[in-house]
Design a protein around this motif. Sequence first.
Motif, PDB file in Angstrom:
ATOM      1  N   PHE A 104       0.842  -1.194   0.000  1.00 10.34           N
ATOM      2  CA  PHE A 104       0.000   0.000   0.000  1.00 10.34           C
ATOM      3  C   PHE A 104       0.880   1.248   0.000  1.00 10.34           C
ATOM      4  CE2 PHE A 104      -3.561  -2.639   1.382  1.00 10.34           C
ATOM      5  CZ  PHE A 104      -2.944  -3.633   2.103  1.00 10.34           C
ATOM      6  N   TYR A 159       0.484   5.267   0.988  1.00 10.84           N
ATOM      7  CA  TYR A 159      -0.345   6.249   1.673  1.00 10.84           C
ATOM      8  C   TYR A 159       0.327   7.617   1.625  1.00 10.84           C
ATOM      9  CZ  TYR A 159      -3.057   2.513   3.982  1.00 10.84           C
ATOM     10  OH  TYR A 159      -3.872   1.434   4.256  1.00 10.84           O
ATOM     11  N   GLY A 202      -5.080  13.563   6.970  1.00 10.37           N
ATOM     12  CA  GLY A 202      -4.683  12.320   7.624  1.00 10.37           C
ATOM     13  C   GLY A 202      -4.016  11.372   6.644  1.00 10.37           C
ATOM     14  N   TYR A 234      -3.209   0.287  -3.977  1.00  8.47           N
ATOM     15  CA  TYR A 234      -3.055  -1.000  -3.320  1.00  8.47           C
ATOM     16  C   TYR A 234      -2.669  -2.035  -4.370  1.00  8.47           C
ATOM     17  CZ  TYR A 234      -5.229  -5.509  -1.970  1.00  8.47           C
ATOM     18  OH  TYR A 234      -5.493  -6.831  -1.751  1.00  8.47           O
ATOM     19  N   PHE A 265       4.199  -0.595   8.480  1.00 10.04           N
ATOM     20  CA  PHE A 265       4.587   0.621   7.776  1.00 10.04           C
ATOM     21  C   PHE A 265       6.093   0.797   7.707  1.00 10.04           C
ATOM     22  CE2 PHE A 265       0.806   3.236   7.006  1.00 10.04           C
ATOM     23  CZ  PHE A 265      -0.154   2.464   7.635  1.00 10.04           C
ATOM     24  N   PHE A 286      -8.475  -2.073  13.602  1.00 11.04           N
ATOM     25  CA  PHE A 286      -7.106  -1.912  14.073  1.00 11.04           C
ATOM     26  C   PHE A 286      -6.934  -0.587  14.804  1.00 11.04           C
ATOM     27  CE2 PHE A 286      -5.531  -5.346  11.369  1.00 11.04           C
ATOM     28  CZ  PHE A 286      -6.549  -5.436  10.446  1.00 11.04           C
ATOM     29  N   TYR A 338      -3.668   1.845  15.702  1.00 12.24           N
ATOM     30  CA  TYR A 338      -2.256   2.146  15.527  1.00 12.24           C
ATOM     31  C   TYR A 338      -1.906   3.366  16.386  1.00 12.24           C
ATOM     32  CZ  TYR A 338      -1.666  -0.892  11.420  1.00 12.24           C
ATOM     33  OH  TYR A 338      -1.580  -1.970  10.575  1.00 12.24           O
ATOM     34  N   PRO A 373       3.238   4.940  11.766  1.00 13.62           N
ATOM     35  CA  PRO A 373       2.245   4.239  12.593  1.00 13.62           C
ATOM     36  C   PRO A 373       2.722   2.839  12.970  1.00 13.62           C
ATOM     37  CG  PRO A 373       1.223   5.247  10.661  1.00 13.62           C
ATOM     38  CD  PRO A 373       2.701   5.300  10.440  1.00 13.62           C
ATOM     39  N   LEU A 412       1.358  -0.792  15.015  1.00 13.60           N
ATOM     40  CA  LEU A 412       0.153  -1.472  15.466  1.00 13.60           C
ATOM     41  C   LEU A 412       0.155  -1.665  16.982  1.00 13.60           C
ATOM     42  CD1 LEU A 412      -2.413  -3.055  14.476  1.00 13.60           C
ATOM     43  CD2 LEU A 412      -1.000  -5.114  14.704  1.00 13.60           C
ATOM     44  N   PHE A 447      -5.439  -5.423  17.190  1.00 14.72           N
ATOM     45  CA  PHE A 447      -6.546  -5.515  16.250  1.00 14.72           C
ATOM     46  C   PHE A 447      -7.580  -6.480  16.797  1.00 14.72           C
ATOM     47  CE2 PHE A 447      -5.800  -9.753  14.621  1.00 14.72           C
ATOM     48  CZ  PHE A 447      -4.440  -9.950  14.791  1.00 14.72           C
ATOM     49  N   TYR A 451     -11.256  -8.768  15.526  1.00 12.56           N
ATOM     50  CA  TYR A 451     -12.168  -9.187  14.482  1.00 12.56           C
ATOM     51  C   TYR A 451     -13.598  -8.834  14.909  1.00 12.56           C
ATOM     52  CZ  TYR A 451      -8.297 -11.769  12.401  1.00 12.56           C
ATOM     53  OH  TYR A 451      -7.105 -12.119  11.814  1.00 12.56           O
ATOM     54  N   LEU A 461      -4.514   6.122  15.737  1.00 11.25           N
ATOM     55  CA  LEU A 461      -5.210   5.981  14.460  1.00 11.25           C
ATOM     56  C   LEU A 461      -6.053   4.718  14.473  1.00 11.25           C
ATOM     57  CD1 LEU A 461      -2.101   6.706  12.219  1.00 11.25           C
ATOM     58  CD2 LEU A 461      -4.002   8.268  12.583  1.00 11.25           C
ATOM     59  N   GLY A 467     -12.072  -5.274   2.038  1.00 10.63           N
ATOM     60  CA  GLY A 467     -11.508  -5.837   0.816  1.00 10.63           C
ATOM     61  C   GLY A 467      -9.994  -5.868   0.829  1.00 10.63           C
ATOM     62  N   ASN A 468      -9.419  -6.195   1.962  1.00 15.09           N
ATOM     63  CA  ASN A 468      -7.969  -6.269   2.136  1.00 15.09           C
ATOM     64  C   ASN A 468      -7.282  -4.914   2.026  1.00 15.09           C
ATOM     65  OD1 ASN A 468      -5.738  -7.904   2.807  1.00 15.09           O
ATOM     66  ND2 ASN A 468      -5.061  -7.925   0.683  1.00 15.09           N
ATOM     67  N   GLN A 469      -8.032  -3.838   2.094  1.00 17.41           N
ATOM     68  CA  GLN A 469      -7.451  -2.501   2.082  1.00 17.41           C
ATOM     69  C   GLN A 469      -7.718  -1.848   3.438  1.00 17.41           C
ATOM     70  OE1 GLN A 469      -8.161  -0.235  -1.638  1.00 17.41           O
ATOM     71  NE2 GLN A 469      -9.261  -2.057  -2.307  1.00 17.41           N
ATOM     72  N   PHE A 470      -6.737  -1.081   3.905  1.00 14.00           N
ATOM     73  CA  PHE A 470      -6.817  -0.466   5.225  1.00 14.00           C
ATOM     74  C   PHE A 470      -7.171   1.010   5.079  1.00 14.00           C
ATOM     75  CE2 PHE A 470      -4.948  -3.938   7.662  1.00 14.00           C
ATOM     76  CZ  PHE A 470      -4.324  -4.664   6.672  1.00 14.00           C
ATOM     77  N   TYR A 471      -8.278   1.390   5.666  1.00 10.28           N
ATOM     78  CA  TYR A 471      -8.722   2.778   5.635  1.00 10.28           C
ATOM     79  C   TYR A 471      -8.587   3.358   7.043  1.00 10.28           C
ATOM     80  CZ  TYR A 471     -10.638   1.748   1.044  1.00 10.28           C
ATOM     81  OH  TYR A 471     -10.771   1.384  -0.266  1.00 10.28           O
ATOM     82  N   PHE A 472      -7.959   4.523   7.120  1.00  7.35           N
ATOM     83  CA  PHE A 472      -7.629   5.113   8.403  1.00  7.35           C
ATOM     84  C   PHE A 472      -8.473   6.341   8.706  1.00  7.35           C
ATOM     85  CE2 PHE A 472      -3.775   3.027   9.967  1.00  7.35           C
ATOM     86  CZ  PHE A 472      -3.443   2.256   8.868  1.00  7.35           C
ATOM     87  N   THR A 504      -8.500  10.051  10.827  1.00 10.33           N
ATOM     88  CA  THR A 504      -7.498  11.115  10.872  1.00 10.33           C
ATOM     89  C   THR A 504      -6.720  11.130  12.175  1.00 10.33           C
ATOM     90  OG1 THR A 504      -9.216  12.647  11.576  1.00 10.33           O
ATOM     91  CG2 THR A 504      -8.666  12.615   9.231  1.00 10.33           C
TER      92      THR A 504
END
Lengths: 113, 109
Positions: free
Chosen positions: A33, A35, A42, A48, A104, B34, B36, B44, B46, B49, B51, B88, B94-99, B101
């Motif tokens: 990824f 970012y 942010g 991806y 990261f 998650f 962070y 960042p 971890l 996390f 489930y 954070l 979908g295997n993508q990490f959205y954070f 702010t």
Amino acid sequence: DAGVIQSPRHEVTEMGQEVTLRCKPISGHNSLFWYRQTMMRGLELLIYFNNNVPIDDSGMPEDRFSAKMPNASFSTLKIQPSEPRDSAVYFCASSSYRGPEAFFGQGTRLTVV
Amino acid sequence: QKEVEQNSGPLSVPEGAIASLNCTYSDRGSQSFFWYRQYSGKSPELIMFIYSNGDKEDGRFTAQLNKASQYVSLLIRDSQPSDSATYLCAVNWGNQFYFGTGTSLTVIP
């Protein structure tokens, strides 16, 4: 493992110049990824990759941005031409199918003057 | 639209108190969540996390999920000055990490 490795750590460039950021993911990780982090917005997901294939690039802000992953151990993010508003910290992260978390790199602080 | 929202703070708590951090997410389809921590000028890292099937405790940290209200919380017990950082929240779709702010936390000695 050395973790996710990014280079350079800092980049200062003039407006209009091409900038290339580099990332080496953790060995064995199959997802990568890119970012961008700014105070205002942010952490924004730019693109991806899964198994070296770009899956979702909807976060790439403009055509000036492009990313490649020619093999499992290397990826680049290129900005051409760069603009002052591209100034930010760019992070690369990787993850594995064996574990849910993303790791990261140390980031590249980009300043476009 | 996949969104993760956090109160930017700053949140200040005295040393030894409980710090409570929250975030909300927009999509019910997420399966993993998650937290962070990011120190100033660093990347960042971890903390923990969870489930969608349960809460989790790890030392002084507890992550809780409220699926009905679509929010995730992080409790930090016995807060220490070294906990001062930006926290954070991230959601995996979908295997993508959205954070989000991030929420800035300051623990006052």
